[in-house]
Design an enzyme around this catalytic site. Structure first.
Site, PDB file in Angstrom:
ATOM      1  N   HIS A   1      -1.396  -2.750  -2.620  1.00  0.00           N
ATOM      2  CA  HIS A   1      -1.432  -3.941  -1.753  1.00  0.00           C
ATOM      3  C   HIS A   1      -0.062  -4.191  -1.123  1.00  0.00           C
ATOM      4  O   HIS A   1       0.040  -4.562   0.044  1.00  0.00           O
ATOM      5  CB  HIS A   1      -1.872  -5.173  -2.560  1.00  0.00           C
TER       6      HIS A   1
ATOM      7  N   HIS B   1      -3.105   0.338  -8.032  1.00  0.00           N
ATOM      8  CA  HIS B   1      -3.920  -0.417  -7.075  1.00  0.00           C
ATOM      9  C   HIS B   1      -3.163  -1.649  -6.572  1.00  0.00           C
ATOM     10  O   HIS B   1      -3.105  -1.903  -5.362  1.00  0.00           O
ATOM     11  CB  HIS B   1      -5.231  -0.837  -7.749  1.00  0.00           C
ATOM     12  N   GLU B   2      -2.581  -2.411  -7.504  1.00  0.00           N
ATOM     13  CA  GLU B   2      -1.862  -3.630  -7.118  1.00  0.00           C
ATOM     14  C   GLU B   2      -0.649  -3.316  -6.245  1.00  0.00           C
ATOM     15  O   GLU B   2      -0.378  -4.010  -5.258  1.00  0.00           O
ATOM     16  CB  GLU B   2      -1.424  -4.402  -8.371  1.00  0.00           C
TER      17      GLU B   2
ATOM     18  N   GLU C   1      -9.122  -4.149  -0.580  1.00  0.00           N
ATOM     19  CA  GLU C   1      -9.362  -3.621  -1.925  1.00  0.00           C
ATOM     20  C   GLU C   1      -9.701  -2.140  -1.882  1.00  0.00           C
ATOM     21  O   GLU C   1      -9.216  -1.355  -2.704  1.00  0.00           O
ATOM     22  CB  GLU C   1     -10.493  -4.408  -2.610  1.00  0.00           C
TER      23      GLU C   1
END
Length: 475
Positions: free
Chosen positions: A339, A335-336, A415
């Site tokens: 970004h 997920h990070e 997100e």
């Protein structure tokens, strides 16, 4: 009629009084709006006492009640601390606290042999006194939050001595950065001529990039211990995942956040080909010191697999453990890294710098308006630092509120996109379980008022994120 009469009376005031009145009116309007939103959310905390049906599969009643009580206590604390802050700020404005502190700074400079012509020196003294005042008045609230609320709900890991040492260290480090940067910024504005706002913006851009670059290597280690993630399966899998998306990973660190709090986190930093990943030890089930001797703390004796109640004991111990399994940690990192891969970090920097340039441009337009200074009690002088304070903090308040809301909306969109990226990496199932664990570990309350959520949540509510992952969590 009364309202219109008040507005007519306001417009009959001098420009200075109208400015001052508008600032106070807007400040209290924002406060009342925030209080209204908090009251709506607080009603949710009070009335939602049982696990909703849609949460039955992901949250047990004990954790749900713990999170409800934790958020209720935080809401009460936020109300009183917010009220104090608003009253304090209003009294400072009404009783001329800002010009008083400026004059006091001038007297201190005079004692040291610096006259009124040393404006930058006086500005630095003003900043030192203002931040000292803020630190002292905020200390009781910080102590209560840490040693009453966080302690009550099992998050605080600090002793009073550690807390005070940390607070003093933070204040000193802040001054070591704030004072030199402020002095250079004020100097640039003084000598920059008609286009000083361009030079001031470029200077703040360079400073922000430098701080981001050095923070984790030189500033953060002053407060927390960073150690390289040991060689092993987790590190290898992180490196493989980073390589698969061309993330230029150079190092992976574990930070000992558990000595301060049991909340967990993970982030990456660095520019160009020098990226580092930082994992809080509280995020890692294998590394969290809070999991040590958990079986003994639970009052249960070790069991053998052959014993009939062994599985039940193991389940209870597992439920008490904090952090995520390696697969779930990889999903969180997916997920990070999403970004980064999707350009969210660069987009946020661009938005931030566009906003910074606009603010400096408007500051250049407004700094010559004497009525702005007179409105806040500066009748005979127009110090540059005070101009920055008045314009950026008070005059730009409506703009800042709108911008903050827009960035919150954008953040939620980012997100969802990062979750979708992790899903494409085949991490949907593990991210699904990781989000549930992190919500449990941090006692997040999964039910929220829609208006409060829309205004405040930079991350989508848990149920919305899980629903987006649910359809393909078997990927």
């Amino acid at each position: 009629m009364g309202m219109w009469a008040s507005l007519d009376a306001m417009w009959e005031m001098s420009a200075e009084k109208r400015i001052f009145g508008a600032v106070l009116l807007f400040s209290w309007t924002v406060y009342l709006w925030e209080t209204f939103l908090a009251r709506r959310q607080r009603r949710i905390y009070k009335t939602t006492t049982h696990v909703p049906l849609e949460l039955g599969q992901i949250m047990d009643s004990e954790t749900f009640e713990k999170s409800r009580l934790y958020q209720l206590d935080k809401s009460t604390f936020s109300f009183w601390s917010g009220l104090y802050s608003e009253v304090e700020g209003t009294l400072i404005l009404l009783f001329g606290g800002i010009p008083y502190l400026w004059r006091l700074s001038g007297r201190f400079c005079g004692y040291a042999g610096f006259g009124p012509e040393y404006e930058i020196t006086q500005s630095l003294v003003f900043l030192l006194l203002a931040t000292l005042f803020s630190a002292l008045t905020g200390l009781p609230w910080s102590l209560y939050n840490t040693f009453v609320i966080e302690e009550k709900h099992g998050f605080n890991q600090q002793t009073l001595g550690f807390f005070m040492k940390d607070a003093i260290k933070k204040f000193i480090v802040t001054q070591c950065i704030l004072l030199p940067v402020s002095s250079l910024l004020l100097y640039i504005i003084k000598i920059g001529g008609d286009y000083f706002f361009i030079y001031a913006w470029l200077f703040t851009l360079v400073v922000s990039l430098v701080l981001v670059t050095i923070y984790a290597d030189y500033i953060a280690p002053l407060f927390d211990k960073f150690t390289p993630l040991p060689e092993g399966k987790l590190k290898q899998e992180i490196e493989v995942m980073a390589k698969s998306i061309d993330f230029p990973l150079t190092k992976v660190y574990v930070v000992q956040g558990s000595k301060r709090s049991s909340h967990s986190n993970a982030y990456f930093y660095g520019f160009f080909k020098n990226k580092r990943i930082v994992l809080f030890d509280t995020l890692l089930e294998e590394y969290s010191v809070l999991n040590k001797d958990i079986q003994e703390e639970s009052g249960m004796e070790p069991c053998n697999d052959g014993e009939g109640d062994c599985e039940e004991i193991k389940a209870k111990v597992k439920n008490k453990k904090q952090g995520c399994k390696n697969e779930e940690v990889l999903a969180v990192l997916g997920h990070e890294l999403g970004h980064w891969k999707l350009g969210h970090t660069v987009k946020n920097i661009i938005i931030s710098q566009m906003n910074s340039f606009l603010c400096f441009f408007l500051f250049a337009v407004l700094i010559g308006r004497k009525e702005l200074f007179v409105a806040f009690g500066f009748y005979d002088s127009q110090p540059t630092l005070i101009g920055l304070l008045i314009i950026f903090q008070f005059i730009f308040s409506p703009y800042n509120e709108v911008l903050s809301f827009c960035l919150t909306v954008l953040s939620r969109r980012f997100e969802f996109q990062a979750d979708a990226f992790a899903k494409k990496l085949g991490k949907a199932k593990d991210l699904y379980s990781a989000l549930i664990k992190l919500n449990k570990d941090n006692l997040g309350f999964p039910v929220s008022d829609w208006l409060f959520s829309m205004w405040h949540y930079s991350h989508p509510p848990l149920l919305e994120r899980l629903q987006a992952l649910k359809n393909s969590k078997q990927d």
